[in-house]
Design a protein around this motif. Structure first.
Motif, short mmCIF file in Angstrom:
data_model
loop_
_atom_site.label_atom_id
_atom_site.label_comp_id
_atom_site.label_asym_id
_atom_site.label_seq_id
_atom_site.Cartn_x
_atom_site.Cartn_y
_atom_site.Cartn_z
N GLU A 105 0.83 -1.21 0.00
CA GLU A 105 0.00 0.00 0.00
C GLU A 105 0.86 1.26 0.00
O GLU A 105 0.58 2.21 -0.73
N HIS A 106 1.92 1.26 0.77
CA HIS A 106 2.83 2.41 0.83
C HIS A 106 3.55 2.59 -0.51
O HIS A 106 3.65 3.72 -1.03
N ILE A 107 4.02 1.50 -1.08
CA ILE A 107 4.72 1.56 -2.37
C ILE A 107 3.76 2.04 -3.46
O ILE A 107 4.11 2.88 -4.29
N ARG A 108 2.52 1.53 -3.46
CA ARG A 108 1.52 1.94 -4.46
C ARG A 108 1.27 3.44 -4.44
O ARG A 108 1.17 4.06 -5.49
N TRP A 109 1.17 3.98 -3.25
CA TRP A 109 0.92 5.42 -3.13
C TRP A 109 2.05 6.19 -3.81
O TRP A 109 1.79 7.12 -4.58
N LYS A 110 3.30 5.82 -3.55
CA LYS A 110 4.44 6.51 -4.16
C LYS A 110 4.45 6.34 -5.68
O LYS A 110 4.73 7.29 -6.41
N THR A 114 4.31 9.22 -8.96
CA THR A 114 5.53 9.44 -9.74
C THR A 114 5.57 8.76 -11.11
O THR A 114 5.95 9.38 -12.08
N CYS A 115 5.23 7.50 -11.17
CA CYS A 115 5.41 6.73 -12.40
C CYS A 115 4.19 6.88 -13.32
O CYS A 115 3.06 6.99 -12.85
#
Length: 120
Positions: A105-110, A114-115
């Motif tokens: 969930e944390h990685i998805r938010w970032k 950005t990507c």
């Protein structure tokens, strides 16, 4: 390995954003490889790794490798869910799905911030 230039760009962006989450994990100085396979070949690899429950992605913490079915690329949301979930396993060093999902969930938010979303 095995993706189009757009797919590789997106996966490189995701890997770069998740680098902090993976930095202090075992063998973090070794390369993490993402392998994109045609779906039938993915199913064969899945059987070889005894990852029977998975449909589109699985990972090997020991080999530092993520395997993605080409079908994971059918749309942005599916790919985002698959790749970040597998990275969550590496971030938590856990085989448990709920642990991986919390980190994902944390990685998805970032990644959403950005990507790009053009991965076809």
């Amino acid at each position: 390995m095995g993706g189009t230039q757009q797919q590789e760009y997106f996966l490189a962006c995701v890997a770069q954003l998740s680098a902090d989450d993976l930095r202090d994990t075992p063998h973090s100085n070794e390369r993490l490889t993402v392998v994109i396979l045609e779906h039938q070949k993915f199913l064969e690899m899945r059987e070889a790794f005894h990852a029977h429950k998975t449909k589109l992605a699985f990972s090997s913490l020991k080999a530092r490798r993520i395997y993605l079915s080409s079908r994971a690329f059918r749309d942005f949301e599916t790919l985002l869910r698959c790749i970040t979930h597998e990275l969550g396993h590496f971030a938590t060093q856990s085989v448990y799905e709920d642990h991986a999902e919390r980190a994902a969930e944390h990685i998805r938010w970032k990644v959403r911030q950005t990507c790009g979303s053009d991965v076809q």
